[in-house]
Design a protein around this motif. Structure first.
Motif, PDB file in Angstrom:
ATOM      1  N   GLY A   1      82.166  52.614  56.504  1.00 15.15           N
ATOM      2  CA  GLY A   1      83.290  53.429  56.491  1.00 15.15           C
ATOM      3  C   GLY A   1      83.714  53.176  58.148  1.00 15.15           C
ATOM      4  O   GLY A   1      83.311  52.533  59.020  1.00 15.15           O
TER       5      GLY A   1
ATOM      6  N   ARG B   1      86.286  54.633  60.933  1.00 16.56           N
ATOM      7  CA  ARG B   1      86.427  56.288  61.590  1.00 16.56           C
ATOM      8  C   ARG B   1      87.505  56.344  62.470  1.00 16.56           C
ATOM      9  O   ARG B   1      87.554  57.299  63.062  1.00 16.56           O
TER      10      ARG B   1
ATOM     11  N   THR C   1      91.678  53.449  57.652  1.00 20.72           N
ATOM     12  CA  THR C   1      91.129  55.011  57.410  1.00 20.72           C
ATOM     13  C   THR C   1      91.390  55.479  55.990  1.00 20.72           C
ATOM     14  O   THR C   1      90.819  56.098  55.460  1.00 20.72           O
ATOM     15  N   GLN C   2      92.487  55.490  55.448  1.00 16.42           N
ATOM     16  CA  GLN C   2      93.007  55.653  54.072  1.00 16.42           C
ATOM     17  C   GLN C   2      91.960  55.241  52.939  1.00 16.42           C
ATOM     18  O   GLN C   2      91.649  55.968  52.299  1.00 16.42           O
TER      19      GLN C   2
ATOM     20  N   TRP D   1      86.707  56.008  53.454  1.00 17.52           N
ATOM     21  CA  TRP D   1      85.733  56.970  52.573  1.00 17.52           C
ATOM     22  C   TRP D   1      84.924  55.981  51.697  1.00 17.52           C
ATOM     23  O   TRP D   1      85.297  54.885  51.329  1.00 17.52           O
ATOM     24  N   ARG D   2      83.870  56.578  51.076  1.00 20.10           N
ATOM     25  CA  ARG D   2      83.116  55.617  50.032  1.00 20.10           C
ATOM     26  C   ARG D   2      82.718  56.799  48.875  1.00 20.10           C
ATOM     27  O   ARG D   2      82.752  57.978  49.114  1.00 20.10           O
ATOM     28  N   ASP D   3      82.665  56.410  47.773  1.00 25.04           N
ATOM     29  CA  ASP D   3      82.392  56.927  46.342  1.00 25.04           C
ATOM     30  C   ASP D   3      81.106  57.618  46.320  1.00 25.04           C
ATOM     31  O   ASP D   3      80.768  58.277  45.098  1.00 25.04           O
TER      32      ASP D   3
ATOM     33  N   ARG E   1      82.309  62.003  47.242  1.00 25.54           N
ATOM     34  CA  ARG E   1      82.849  61.162  48.288  1.00 25.54           C
ATOM     35  C   ARG E   1      82.499  61.529  49.560  1.00 25.54           C
ATOM     36  O   ARG E   1      82.361  62.627  49.955  1.00 25.54           O
ATOM     37  N   HIS E   2      82.010  60.495  50.570  1.00 24.38           N
ATOM     38  CA  HIS E   2      81.819  60.899  51.798  1.00 24.38           C
ATOM     39  C   HIS E   2      82.687  60.075  52.765  1.00 24.38           C
ATOM     40  O   HIS E   2      82.997  59.049  52.528  1.00 24.38           O
ATOM     41  N   GLY E   3      82.992  60.669  53.942  1.00 21.56           N
ATOM     42  CA  GLY E   3      83.967  59.924  54.816  1.00 21.56           C
ATOM     43  C   GLY E   3      84.583  60.701  55.839  1.00 21.56           C
ATOM     44  O   GLY E   3      84.276  62.173  55.901  1.00 21.56           O
ATOM     45  N   GLY E   4      85.561  60.215  56.511  1.00 20.58           N
ATOM     46  CA  GLY E   4      86.413  61.059  57.635  1.00 20.58           C
ATOM     47  C   GLY E   4      86.495  60.068  58.460  1.00 20.58           C
ATOM     48  O   GLY E   4      86.160  59.090  58.539  1.00 20.58           O
TER      49      GLY E   4
END
Ligand code: NAG
Length: 782
Positions: free
Chosen positions: A217, A219, A229-230, A234-236, A254-257
C-alpha cells in the motif's frame, strides 16, 4: 492418574523451601520514607530527590509562564488540560512571572538555574508553596511537564490532590528516541496516528518514523502522481493467518486508505506541538510494488502488477536504469519535503532483490556506463543519486543498513536493523546511526510465550529483553560511539490489523524502551522499573489503551528431581506484585485455588494451570503444563551419541521429564541430533511390567528437521541381551510442521531396560539431507 478434586492435590504436593520470589519492593527512588506516596516516573530521571511535604492543588492554583511566549502558553495549557482530566481542576494560565512570594503557583520558565542540560533538559522543583519547572528551551519545558503529569494520581479523582515535594534534574541520554509505525501493511486513521504521537510524548520520545509506502500500500497523497493513492492505496485482499501456514488463503475484502496532504500537515503540526519530529519514509528501490502497480513503466519488466496481498520480499523493484524512475522519485521527494520539515528523511533501502536488475538491459547499461562492479553498486548509485538530490535541498537521508552494501552514500545516516553490525560498520565509517536491532526492539515480535499470545510475526522480545537493550556497542571506540544517535522500536504491521493490536504490541514495551533511551545506564534498574510499572499499568488503564499483560503470564518451570522421583514446579511472572494461584486438576485457577508461595514438588501426574491475580482480578492468561509420571519418569537415560551442543535442552533427562515438547525446534524442549542416530537406553532400576512404549519426533522440513527413517523399541532384563518389541519402518511422509508420536503396545512385558533407536536419514530425503537433523523428546513407558 487424573485428578478431579483440587483438595486431593494438597497431599500430592510437598512444599519446598520458601526461597522464591518473595522479595519486597524497594521504593521507587530509594530515597522515600515509608508513608509517602510512591513516585513512579518513567523514564527514570537523571536525578530525583524527594523532599518533605507536598504541593496541594486547589481551584486557585495558577500556572504562570514567561510573558510574551506563545509556545510556553501552549505548554501551560497542555499541562492545565492534564490537571483537569485527572483532578477536575483546570488551573488558569497567567502570562507573567509570579511574585517572589506567590504561593499556590506553578511556574514554567526559560530562566533556568542550570544551563548545562542541553536543549531537552529541565529542572523541576516541587515545594509546598510552589512548583518551578525551568529549562533552556520550550522543548525542555514540555518534557518537564511530562514528569509533572506523572506526579498526578494514575486514575482520575475528585479527592484533594497533592504533588510530592521533590527536586529533579533531568536530560536525555540520546538525541534520537524513536518509535516507528508501518501504516502500509495495515492502514490506521489520522486520529490514531495522533494518539500514537501522544504515546511518544508521554514517554519523552522525540522522533516518529512514519513508514508510508510498501508493497502492500501507498499511503501518502502525491499531487503529481494521483494514481499512487488511487491505485496503490488499495489491495483486493489480505493474507489470512501466518505466512508460514501453507497453502496461503486470502480474504477478499479491499483494504487500504491514505493520508491527504492536509492530513499529513495536521499530523506534522500535532507532533510539532509535542516537540516530536516526524521522519517520513518513502521506500526505494524495493518494497515498492504498490507504486509499481500504479506506474508499471518504472519497473524493469513493465508489469502488470497488483498491490500485494501477502507479506515478504518481492523481486519487482524500481528500475535503476530508467531515468524516469529518478524524475518520479525526485518529484515525490519534493512534495514530501514540502510537507515534512524534518532534516532527516528515510529512503528505505532494505530488502531490494537484484534479480530484475541482473536481467534488465537498462540496468546493465547503467552498470557499464557508470563503471559499477555489480548490482550492489548499482543500489549504491541509486541511493547516492537520491542523496545528492536531498542534500542539495538541505536534507539528510537515512536508510536501512542494506545501504552499506556496495558503498555508503557520503552523508547518509544508517538505521541498523539486522542486528547492530550495520550500525557498528557505519559508525566506524563515521556515519550517524540509529539502532533498531530485531533482537531487542522489533515490537512486531512476540512479547510472551507464543502459545498465549495473539498471532505475531515470530521472535520473542520480552519486556525485560527490551529493558536490557544497550544501544551503544562496546566494540566501538569512544570517538565512534558518538555516532550512535539513539534507537527506536519498529512496529511492522503485517500481523497487526487494528489500532488495538498496535497498542497491545507497543505497551508496555515502549515504557521499557523510553528508559533505555532517556535514563543514564547507572540509573537503570530492572527491579525498580518493574515497581514503577505498577503505577504505569494503571495509567495505561486510565488512558484506555489495550496494553499487553504478557508480563503477568505465569512462567512454569518443571524440573525432574531424580533423587525424589518428583517434579519440582517453580512459578513466576515478569511482573512484580501479582499473586499466583494454581490448580493441578485441569480446572481454571482463581483466588480460591492454591496460592503459590514457593517451589513445590509433584509426585503424581498432574495438569498444572496457573495465573496471576491483582486485587482479585486475573492478569494475563492461564498457563498450562502437563506432567505425566510414567514408568520412565526421572529414570537414568544413556545416550550413545550426544545431541548437538545447540539443542541439548535439559540434558538426557529431557527425554523422561514427563513433559511433551511443543512444535518449535528452538524452544529448548527438544534434543537435536545432527547426522547421528538416537540411541537411548532407559534404566528403570528394577524389573517392571511394561504395557506400552512411545517416543516423539519433530518435523519442520524447512529447517532441515526430518522424521527418523526407522525406529526400533527393544527391552532387556539385564542390559545386555535385548529383545526387539516393535519396529516402525514405514513412517509416512507428510507435509507440514508437526510432532509424530510413535506408540507401541507391548502388553505385559517384564523388563528393566528400554532401548529406543531412531535412525537419522529419512529415505526419500535429498541425498545431502540423508543424515540431517533429528529432533526427539519424551520417551514414555507405561
Ligand atoms: C523486515 C523488513 C520489513 C518487515 C519486517 C518484519 C525491515 C527493515 N525490513 O523483513 O519490511 O515488515 O522485517 O519484522 O525491517
Amino acid at each position: 492418574m487424573k485428578l478431579t478434586l483440587s483438595k486431593k492435590m494438597v497431599g500430592l504436593v510437598t512444599a519446598c523451601a520458601l526461597t522464591f520470589l518473595s522479595a519486597p519492593y524497594s521504593v521507587a527512588t530509594g530515597q522515600e520514607k515509608a508513608p509517602q506516596q510512591a513516585i513512579s516516573i518513567i523514564p527514570q530521571p537523571v536525578k530525583l530527590s524527594r523532599q518533605s511535604g507536598s504541593f496541594a492543588l486547589t481551584k486557585d492554583t495558577k500556572i504562570f509562564v514567561d510573558a510574551k511566549n506563545e509556545q510556553l502558553r501552549k505548554i501551560g495549557e497542555q499541562l492545565a488540560g492534564s490537571f483537569k482530566e485527572m483532578t477536575g481542576i483546570q488551573p488558569a494560565i497567567v502570562q507573567k512571572a509570579p511574585d517572589k512570594n506567590a504561593t499556590n503557583s506553578i511556574f514554567l520558565t526559560l530562566k533556568t538555574p542550570v544551563d548545562t542540560l542541553g536543549e531537552e533538559g529541565y529542572t523541576l522543583k516541587v515545594q509546598p508553596e510552589r512548583v518551578v519547572l525551568a529549562a533552556k528551551t520550550p522543548n525542555g519545558l514540555f518534557l518537564g511537564t511530562q514528569t509533572i503529569r506523572q506526579l498526578l494520581p494514575a486514575q482520575p479523582t475528585t479527592s484533594p490532590v497533592t504533588l510530592p515535594a521533590l527536586e529533579v534534574v533531568d536530560k536525555p541520554r540520546f538525541s534520537w528516541r524513536g518509535m516507528h509505525l508501518d501504516v502500509a501493511r495495515h492502514f490506521f486513521p489520522v486520529e490514531f496516528v495522533k494518539r500514537y504521537i501522544d504515546y511518544l510524548a508521554m514517554h519523552k520520545m522525540n522522533t516518529f518514523h512514519w513508514h508510508l509506502t510498501e508493497d502492500q500500500g501507498w499511503r501518502i497523497e502525491i499531487k503529481k502522481y494521483p494514481k499512487l493513492t488511487q491505485v496503490g492505496g488499495w489491495r483486493d485482499g489480505t493474507l489470512i493467518g501466518h505466512y508460514s501456514k501453507q497453502p496461503h488463503q486470502f480474504s477478499t475484502e479491499r483494504h487500504g486508505g491514505f493520508y491527504t496532504q492536509e492530513q499529513i500537515k495536521e499530523v506534522v503540526k500535532y507532533a510539532q506541538d509535542r516537540y516530536i519530529t516526524v521522519v517520513p519514509e518513502i521506500e526505494m528501490p524495493g518494497h515498492a510494488l504498490a507504486a509499481l502497480t500504479a506506474y508499471p513503466e518504472l519497473s524493469c519488466t513493465g508489469g502488470p502488477f497488483e498491490v500485494e496481498k501477502k507479506w515478504g520480499v518481492f523481486d519487482d523493484v524500481f528500475c535503476a536504469g530508467n531515468e524516469k524512475t529518478f524524475t518520479f522519485l525526485e518529484d515525490i521527494m519534493t512534495e514530501v519535503m514540502a510537507l515534512f520539515p524534518s532534516k532527516i528523511v528515510h529512503i528505505g533501502g532494505d530488502e531490494s532483490p537484484k534479480t530484475r536488475w541482473e536481467k534488465c538491459p537498462k540496468c546493465q547499461k547503467r552498470i557499464k556506463d557508470q563503471g559499477l562492479k555489480d548490482e550492489h553498486e548499482l543500489q549504491s548509485y541509486f541511493i547516492q543519486r537520491m542523496e545528492k538530490f536531498m542534500n542539495a535541498r538541505g536534507r539528510t537521508i537515512i536508510g536501512w543498513d542494506e545501504i552499506l552494501e556496495g558503498g555508503l552514500a557520503p552523508n547518509a545516516y544508517v538505521m541498523s536493523w539486522r542486528g547492530t553490525e550495520g550500525g557498528i560498520a557505519a559508525a566506524k565509517q563515521k556515519h550517524y546511526v540509529v539502532m533498531t536491532p530485531g533482537s531487542h526492539v522489533y515490537f512486531d515480535h512476540y512479547q510472551g510465550e507464543p502459545g498465549l499470545e495473539p498471532i505475531a510475526i515470530g521472535g520473542l522480545t520480552t519486556l525485560e529483553k527490551v529493558y536490557s537493550f544497550e544501544p551503544i556497542p562496546s566494540v566501538l571506540s569512544a570517538d565512534e560511539k558518538k555516532y550512535i544517535l539513539g534507537a527506536q522500536a519498529n512496529v511492522w504491521t503485517e500481523y497487526i490489523p487494528t489500532t488495538q493490536q498496535v497498542e497491545y504490541m507497543i505497551f508496555p514495551r515502549m515504557s521499557a524502551l523510553s528508559e533505555v533511551l532517556w535514563t543514564p545506564v547507572a540509573r537503570k534498574d530492572w527491579n525498580d522499573f518493574q515497581n514503577r510499572m505498577q503505577q504505569q499499568y494503571r495509567r495505561y488503564a486510565t488512558m484506555g489503551v489495550n496494553y499487553a499483560k504478557s508480563t503477568f503470564n505465569v512462567k512454569q518451570q518443571i524440573k525432574v528431581d531424580p533423587t525424589k522421583a518428583a517434579a519440582t514446579v517453580t512459578l513466576a511472572t515478569d511482573a512484580l506484585g501479582p499473586q499466583i494461584y494454581y490448580t493441578l486438576d485441569g480446572s481454571a485457577p482463581s483466588p480460591k485455588a492454591n496460592a503459590y508461595t514457593g517451589p513445590f514438588n509433584l509426585v503424581q501426574s498432574a495438569e498444572v494451570k496457573a495465573a496471576s491475580f491483582q486485587d482479585g482480578v486475573q492478569m494475563g492468561k492461564v498457563s498450562t503444563k502437563k506432567v505425566d509420571m510414567h514408568k520412565a519418569f526421572g529414570q537414568t537415560v544413556n545416550l550413545t551419541h550426544a545431541p548437538h551442543r545447540t539443542y541439548t535442552a535439559a540434558g538426557p533427562l529431557t527425554l523422561v521429564d514427563g513433559q511433551q515438547a511443543a512444535n518449535s525446534f528452538t524452544n529448548g524442549q527438544w534434543l537435536g541430533f545432527l547426522g547421528t542416530d538416537v540411541e537411548a537406553v532407559i534404566d528403570l532400576k528394577g524389573k517392571q511390567r511394561i504395557n506400552s512404549i512411545s517416543s516423539s519426533y519433530l518435523q519442520t522440513k524447512n529447517d532441515g528437521i526430518h522424521l527418523p527413517a526407522r525406529v526400533e523399541y527393544a527391552i532387556s532384563k539385564d542390559g545386555k541381551k535385548y529383545k526387539t518389541v516393535k519396529v516402525f519402518s514405514e513412517i509416512a511422509d507428510k507435509p507440514g510442521v508437526f510432532k509424530e508420536e510413535l506408540v507401541a503396545e507391548v502388553p505385559n512385558k517384564k523388563a528393566r531396560y528400554v532401548k529406543v533407536t531412531a535412525q537419522n536419514g529419512r529415505s526419500g530425503a535429498k541425498p545431502e539431507e540423508k543424515k540431517g537433523w533429528l529432533f526427539t523428546d519424551e520417551i514414555i513407558v507405561k
